[in-house]
Design a protein around this motif. Structure first.
Motif, PDB file in Angstrom:
ATOM      1  N   LEU A  40       0.821  -1.219   0.000  1.00  0.00           N
ATOM      2  CA  LEU A  40       0.000   0.000   0.000  1.00  0.00           C
ATOM      3  C   LEU A  40       0.849   1.260   0.000  1.00  0.00           C
ATOM      4  O   LEU A  40       0.593   2.197  -0.751  1.00  0.00           O
ATOM      5  CB  LEU A  40      -0.948   0.009   1.195  1.00  0.00           C
ATOM      6  CG  LEU A  40      -2.079  -1.011   1.198  1.00  0.00           C
ATOM      7  CD1 LEU A  40      -2.922  -0.862   2.448  1.00  0.00           C
ATOM      8  CD2 LEU A  40      -2.946  -0.899  -0.041  1.00  0.00           C
ATOM      9  N   ASN A  41       1.865   1.285   0.860  1.00  0.00           N
ATOM     10  CA  ASN A  41       2.681   2.495   0.986  1.00  0.00           C
ATOM     11  C   ASN A  41       3.720   2.628  -0.112  1.00  0.00           C
ATOM     12  O   ASN A  41       4.268   3.705  -0.313  1.00  0.00           O
ATOM     13  CB  ASN A  41       3.354   2.545   2.359  1.00  0.00           C
ATOM     14  CG  ASN A  41       2.345   2.743   3.460  1.00  0.00           C
ATOM     15  OD1 ASN A  41       1.363   3.450   3.296  1.00  0.00           O
ATOM     16  ND2 ASN A  41       2.575   2.106   4.591  1.00  0.00           N
ATOM     17  N   GLY A  42       3.990   1.546  -0.822  1.00  0.00           N
ATOM     18  CA  GLY A  42       5.003   1.590  -1.862  1.00  0.00           C
ATOM     19  C   GLY A  42       4.472   1.967  -3.235  1.00  0.00           C
ATOM     20  O   GLY A  42       5.236   2.069  -4.189  1.00  0.00           O
ATOM     21  N   ASP A  43       3.193   2.176  -3.359  1.00  0.00           N
ATOM     22  CA  ASP A  43       2.602   2.477  -4.658  1.00  0.00           C
ATOM     23  C   ASP A  43       1.804   3.778  -4.571  1.00  0.00           C
ATOM     24  O   ASP A  43       0.746   3.833  -3.944  1.00  0.00           O
ATOM     25  CB  ASP A  43       1.689   1.322  -5.077  1.00  0.00           C
ATOM     26  CG  ASP A  43       1.241   1.416  -6.525  1.00  0.00           C
ATOM     27  OD1 ASP A  43       1.180   2.536  -7.071  1.00  0.00           O
ATOM     28  OD2 ASP A  43       0.948   0.354  -7.103  1.00  0.00           O
ATOM     29  N   ALA A  44       2.314   4.809  -5.217  1.00  0.00           N
ATOM     30  CA  ALA A  44       1.673   6.128  -5.170  1.00  0.00           C
ATOM     31  C   ALA A  44       0.267   6.099  -5.765  1.00  0.00           C
ATOM     32  O   ALA A  44      -0.629   6.809  -5.297  1.00  0.00           O
ATOM     33  CB  ALA A  44       2.532   7.160  -5.888  1.00  0.00           C
TER      34      ALA A  44
END
Length: 182
Positions: free
Chosen positions: A39-43
């Protein structure tokens, strides 16, 4: 402690208690880590989850389709709950809090060991042993090579940093000399 950290800790504690009763504490940790990184690694995903014009139910359905068969029901439930309540950005903090709770319960601590050059397995083991005796808990060490340290070792265990690096020593010496010059 910020409000987000308190909230993340509450979610993590509840999740830990459920995982503990089901005997899947370590599996939940791994699954939370994967979900957090995804979740946090994909803008684009973050932008989608943050779009106010899209209903929470649509967001949760998409996330369920994407990860539903890869994680346990309790991890899926916590992720969908965070999305429904507009706290999807806290999944990383929930993972970190969950890891701290699980480590404390098992008598372990995670350490990040920063070195200027890679350590051999034997050298890394010696550093881990030394900090295990210092902290009073079993240390699980992860090494990160950071050439800016010049030499020595810097270890982070939870909120504590033990800086024995050459760059850290030079910085402390510089500060000391500057304070004496005033």
């Amino acid at each position: 402690m910020s409000r987000d950290n308190v909230i993340a800790k509450r979610y993590a504690q509840a999740l830990y208690e459920v995982a503990g009763t089901q005997g899947i504490v370590s599996e939940v940790r791994q699954q939370l880590q994967l979900v957090s990184e995804a979740l946090n690694g994909d803008a684009d995903v973050l932008r989608f989850l943050g779009t106010p014009g899209i209903e929470a139910s649509e967001k949760t359905e998409l996330v369920k389709k994407a990860i539903g068969d890869r994680v346990s029901s309790i991890v899926l439930n916590i992720v969908t709950l965070l999305i429904e309540r507009g706290r999807y950005a806290a999944i990383g903090e929930v993972y970190a809090a969950y890891s701290r709770i699980a480590d404390k319960a098992s008598g372990e601590s995670r350490a990040t060991i920063y070195t200027a050059l890679p350590l051999s397995a034997v050298e890394l083991s010696k550093v881990v042993q030394q900090f295990s005796s210092l902290s009073g808990s079993r240390i699980i060490g992860e090494q990160i090579v950071d050439p800016s340290l010049i030499g020595g070792v810097k270890v982070r265990i939870g909120d504590k940093i033990y800086d024995g690096s050459l760059s850290g020593k030079l910085e402390r010496l510089s500060k000391q000399m500057n304070s004496q010059a005033l």
